[in-house]
Design a protein around this motif. Sequence first.
Motif, mmCIF file in Angstrom:
data_model
loop_
_atom_site.group_PDB
_atom_site.id
_atom_site.type_symbol
_atom_site.label_atom_id
_atom_site.label_comp_id
_atom_site.label_asym_id
_atom_site.label_seq_id
_atom_site.Cartn_x
_atom_site.Cartn_y
_atom_site.Cartn_z
ATOM 1 N N ILE A 124 0.831 -1.205 0.000
ATOM 2 C CA ILE A 124 0.000 0.000 0.000
ATOM 3 C C ILE A 124 0.865 1.253 0.000
ATOM 4 O O ILE A 124 0.534 2.264 -0.627
ATOM 5 C CB ILE A 124 -0.943 -0.017 1.220
ATOM 6 N N GLU A 125 1.988 1.194 0.713
ATOM 7 C CA GLU A 125 2.865 2.347 0.841
ATOM 8 C C GLU A 125 3.849 2.472 -0.324
ATOM 9 O O GLU A 125 4.799 3.258 -0.244
ATOM 10 C CB GLU A 125 3.636 2.257 2.162
ATOM 11 N N SER A 126 3.639 1.714 -1.397
ATOM 12 C CA SER A 126 4.489 1.789 -2.593
ATOM 13 C C SER A 126 3.655 2.219 -3.787
ATOM 14 O O SER A 126 3.305 1.404 -4.647
ATOM 15 C CB SER A 126 5.150 0.432 -2.870
ATOM 16 N N PRO A 127 3.279 3.496 -3.848
ATOM 17 C CA PRO A 127 2.418 3.958 -4.947
ATOM 18 C C PRO A 127 3.045 3.781 -6.315
ATOM 19 O O PRO A 127 2.329 3.660 -7.315
ATOM 20 C CB PRO A 127 2.189 5.434 -4.616
ATOM 21 N N GLU A 128 4.377 3.743 -6.368
ATOM 22 C CA GLU A 128 5.022 3.545 -7.668
ATOM 23 C C GLU A 128 4.738 2.160 -8.227
ATOM 24 O O GLU A 128 4.883 1.908 -9.420
ATOM 25 C CB GLU A 128 6.531 3.749 -7.542
ATOM 26 N N ILE A 129 4.289 1.244 -7.344
ATOM 27 C CA ILE A 129 3.935 -0.114 -7.778
ATOM 28 C C ILE A 129 2.429 -0.240 -7.976
ATOM 29 O O ILE A 129 1.951 -0.592 -9.056
ATOM 30 C CB ILE A 129 4.435 -1.157 -6.758
ATOM 31 N N LEU A 147 -9.545 3.111 -6.280
ATOM 32 C CA LEU A 147 -9.734 2.525 -4.959
ATOM 33 C C LEU A 147 -8.442 2.529 -4.150
ATOM 34 O O LEU A 147 -8.445 2.831 -2.947
ATOM 35 C CB LEU A 147 -10.256 1.090 -5.097
ATOM 36 N N LEU A 148 -7.328 2.221 -4.803
ATOM 37 C CA LEU A 148 -6.048 2.179 -4.102
ATOM 38 C C LEU A 148 -5.623 3.569 -3.630
ATOM 39 O O LEU A 148 -5.013 3.705 -2.562
ATOM 40 C CB LEU A 148 -4.972 1.581 -5.008
ATOM 41 N N ARG A 149 -5.940 4.598 -4.400
ATOM 42 C CA ARG A 149 -5.631 5.960 -3.951
ATOM 43 C C ARG A 149 -6.443 6.303 -2.707
ATOM 44 O O ARG A 149 -5.966 6.993 -1.811
ATOM 45 C CB ARG A 149 -5.912 6.975 -5.062
ATOM 46 N N GLY A 150 -7.667 5.782 -2.651
ATOM 47 C CA GLY A 150 -8.476 5.991 -1.453
ATOM 48 C C GLY A 150 -7.917 5.268 -0.247
ATOM 49 O O GLY A 150 -7.991 5.763 0.887
ATOM 50 N N VAL A 151 -7.345 4.083 -0.457
ATOM 51 C CA VAL A 151 -6.734 3.332 0.640
ATOM 52 C C VAL A 151 -5.467 4.029 1.120
ATOM 53 O O VAL A 151 -5.230 4.177 2.327
ATOM 54 C CB VAL A 151 -6.416 1.888 0.201
ATOM 55 N N LEU A 152 -4.639 4.474 0.187
ATOM 56 C CA LEU A 152 -3.374 5.110 0.535
ATOM 57 C C LEU A 152 -3.592 6.455 1.222
ATOM 58 O O LEU A 152 -2.915 6.798 2.193
ATOM 59 C CB LEU A 152 -2.522 5.283 -0.715
ATOM 60 N N ALA A 153 -4.538 7.229 0.727
ATOM 61 C CA ALA A 153 -4.967 8.489 1.365
ATOM 62 C C ALA A 153 -3.851 9.517 1.468
ATOM 63 O O ALA A 153 -3.788 10.276 2.429
ATOM 64 C CB ALA A 153 -5.554 8.200 2.751
ATOM 65 N N ARG A 154 -2.960 9.584 0.485
ATOM 66 C CA ARG A 154 -1.883 10.581 0.507
ATOM 67 C C ARG A 154 -2.073 11.650 -0.556
ATOM 68 O O ARG A 154 -1.703 12.804 -0.371
ATOM 69 C CB ARG A 154 -0.528 9.901 0.303
ATOM 70 N N ASP A 155 -2.614 11.245 -1.687
ATOM 71 C CA ASP A 155 -2.789 12.163 -2.801
ATOM 72 C C ASP A 155 -3.898 13.168 -2.475
ATOM 73 O O ASP A 155 -4.973 12.789 -2.004
ATOM 74 C CB ASP A 155 -3.140 11.351 -4.056
#
Length: 394
Positions: free
Chosen positions: A155-160, A175-183
């Motif tokens: 999850i903490e590897s957005p480049e992947i 969905l993954l951007r929502g999980v990561l919640a950094r962008d």
Amino acid sequence: RLHLQHLPMSMSPSPVLFSSHLLLLFVMVVLLINVLLYLSSRAYRRKLVLAGVGVKHMLLSKDRKYTKKTLTPSSLSHRKHLVFIRHGESEWNVVFNPKKRPDDKFALYPHMLLWRFLKALLVELVSVATHASLALDSPLSQRGIAQAEQLAKYIESPEICLNPEGEHDDYARFLLRGVLARDENAPTSTVACSNLRRCMLTALVALRSRICPTGHASKPRNASKAHVTTDLQEMSRNVDCVAMALEPASLPPSLGRNLKPQMLTAKNASQLHQPGPLEQYFDASECRGMKTLRSNGRLRMEAFARWAMKCDEEVVIAVGHSLYFREFFNLFTRESGRDDKNSLIARACESKMANCSMVGFELAYDEVMGSFQVMPSTLRVLDGGFESARKKSK
């Protein structure tokens, strides 16, 4: 002179009588120890209550006995994006589910099952006066924590996971951007988890970038506490599904014996065995405590779906259990939506999610019919996948 052989039969030493005296002495010693523990240890009294609740549910639970509604085509006015994350391997799985350990070629041997059971029983006896337990509200195993850590790194590897040229399409990356919640442009999201310890610890480790934001240089936009809810509690009558936090709006005294500070990013993670700090990461204000015998899986799934629909956030992340998630797909997916037996939604209805796997989909709600529907075409595997399909009894 008198000899033993000349004594009357009533005066001869009896092995049976001697054994019965030893047994009686053993029982009295055990009872005395239990009385002393009951009087001196609050944790022991708590375990007796939990054991009683577990036996009651094992005998009387109707958790999976419910009728399924027939879903008909209708006007679906409200939609919500859901992400399901299954917890990591539990200590209960280690003892009773050896098939999930393909790397251990001796796990299926009967004598190994007996050895694991005896070892777990010894741990229970040694920790009988503490809040630690491998069976009651079974925590994550060492391997389960490692699985949660692996998911956290993904999850903490957005480049992947957010790579446009990677395996995920636009909706999966949404969905993954929502999980990561950094962008800053990521969809708003919130986290909910079952009130069982293995789910709480999975959420704390796997989603540490947003549940434990104090150790990060940049605080996630959606950083918040995880909502602990009874509505995600597993659909099982086994004692490993008895919640340590029996009372409403309460948290368990600890999350397990395997937790180490380096697994989390929070600076005070080493204090997580104490009840106070857990309140910094979890919100149990809406939790009803241990599920009741009047409850069943369908009532809790519908309650969670209603709660998710009421959330202001676009994405709801749920950390829960394999049976619960499988039955969720079965309950809210129309029969026509899984006609293709090779489709992903058909597999979701037949198979359990693997430990620490993550899937996402869209849930729709019809106000007129008061029903929910999983939109089959939106189901995505974000990480991990599903186990082999269960065998149907003939």
